[in-house]
Motif scaffolding. Structure first.
Motif, PDB file in Angstrom:
ATOM      1  N   GLU A   1       0.863  -1.180   0.000  1.00 31.03           N
ATOM      2  CA  GLU A   1       0.000   0.000   0.000  1.00 31.03           C
ATOM      3  C   GLU A   1       0.893   1.222   0.000  1.00 31.03           C
ATOM      4  OE1 GLU A   1      -3.203  -0.089   2.833  1.00 31.03           O
ATOM      5  OE2 GLU A   1      -3.419  -2.263   2.596  1.00 31.03           O
TER       6      GLU A   1
ATOM      7  N   PRO B   1       2.375   5.023  -0.354  1.00 28.27           N
ATOM      8  CA  PRO B   1       1.810   6.323   0.037  1.00 28.27           C
ATOM      9  C   PRO B   1       1.302   7.098  -1.183  1.00 28.27           C
ATOM     10  CG  PRO B   1       4.198   6.382   0.131  1.00 28.27           C
ATOM     11  CD  PRO B   1       3.811   4.966  -0.154  1.00 28.27           C
ATOM     12  N   GLU B   2       0.499   8.102  -0.945  1.00 27.32           N
ATOM     13  CA  GLU B   2      -0.082   8.904  -2.025  1.00 27.32           C
ATOM     14  C   GLU B   2       0.963   9.552  -2.918  1.00 27.32           C
ATOM     15  OE1 GLU B   2      -3.245  11.614  -1.066  1.00 27.32           O
ATOM     16  OE2 GLU B   2      -3.984  10.278   0.510  1.00 27.32           O
ATOM     17  N   ALA B   3       2.147   9.813  -2.397  1.00 26.01           N
ATOM     18  CA  ALA B   3       3.215  10.441  -3.185  1.00 26.01           C
ATOM     19  C   ALA B   3       3.710   9.534  -4.306  1.00 26.01           C
ATOM     20  CB  ALA B   3       4.375  10.831  -2.277  1.00 26.01           C
TER      21      ALA B   3
ATOM     22  N   ARG C   1       3.062   8.044  -7.424  1.00 33.02           N
ATOM     23  CA  ARG C   1       2.060   8.284  -8.459  1.00 33.02           C
ATOM     24  C   ARG C   1       2.271   7.464  -9.732  1.00 33.02           C
ATOM     25  NH1 ARG C   1      -1.052  13.210  -8.112  1.00 33.02           N
ATOM     26  NH2 ARG C   1      -1.354  12.608 -10.249  1.00 33.02           N
ATOM     27  N   ASN C   2       3.529   7.135 -10.040  1.00 31.23           N
ATOM     28  CA  ASN C   2       3.793   6.388 -11.268  1.00 31.23           C
ATOM     29  C   ASN C   2       4.698   5.191 -10.972  1.00 31.23           C
ATOM     30  OD1 ASN C   2       6.468   7.350 -11.234  1.00 31.23           O
ATOM     31  ND2 ASN C   2       5.962   9.099 -12.514  1.00 31.23           N
TER      32      ASN C   2
ATOM     33  N   ASP D   1       8.082   6.069  -9.411  1.00 29.33           N
ATOM     34  CA  ASP D   1       7.942   6.372  -7.980  1.00 29.33           C
ATOM     35  C   ASP D   1       7.819   5.074  -7.171  1.00 29.33           C
ATOM     36  OD1 ASP D   1       7.817   9.092  -8.629  1.00 29.33           O
ATOM     37  OD2 ASP D   1       5.631   9.195  -8.409  1.00 29.33           O
TER      38      ASP D   1
ATOM     39  N   TRP E   1      10.217   3.736  -4.174  1.00 31.37           N
ATOM     40  CA  TRP E   1       9.641   3.420  -2.867  1.00 31.37           C
ATOM     41  C   TRP E   1       9.924   1.974  -2.479  1.00 31.37           C
ATOM     42  CZ3 TRP E   1       5.345   0.281  -1.471  1.00 31.37           C
ATOM     43  CH2 TRP E   1       4.926   0.439  -0.145  1.00 31.37           C
TER      44      TRP E   1
ATOM     45  N   ASN F   1      -5.622   3.520 -10.372  1.00 31.18           N
ATOM     46  CA  ASN F   1      -6.219   2.527  -9.473  1.00 31.18           C
ATOM     47  C   ASN F   1      -5.713   1.117  -9.787  1.00 31.18           C
ATOM     48  OD1 ASN F   1      -7.827   4.375  -8.052  1.00 31.18           O
ATOM     49  ND2 ASN F   1      -9.327   4.384  -9.702  1.00 31.18           N
TER      50      ASN F   1
END
Length: 83
Positions: A21, A23-25, A27-28, A31, A35, A70
């Motif tokens: 899951e 984080p919102e940061a 995005r692609n 990223d 992460w 999503n």
């Protein structure tokens, strides 16, 4: 989201699948790779050179700058060669 790993990526991480899951940061795909590299030494080794990785979102090949949206599944693997 489910992340699938193949070939030497799977070998370095030590698993072929994990549920994450981010984080919102995140995005692609690029990223996500950055992460994921922070999750363990195996992840760091597998994600060390993102330019050597390919990805698919929900079973469709995408560039690393593709937005995750999503996504239910992201696959990360080395370049595929045929013959």
């Amino acid at each position: 989201m489910d992340v699938l790993y193949f070939a030497w990526v799977r070998e370095r991480i030590g698993t072929g699948h994990e549920h994450v899951e981010p984080p919102e940061a995140v995005r692609n795909v690029a990223d996500l790779i950055c992460w994921l590299a922070e999750r363990s030494p195996g992840h760091a080794e597998a994600m060390r050179e993102p330019a050597k990785l390919r990805a698919a979102i929900d079973q469709k090949f995408v560039p690393l700058d593709a937005l995750l949206g999503n996504a239910k599944e992201v696959a990360i693997f080395p370049p595929v060669t045929g013959g």
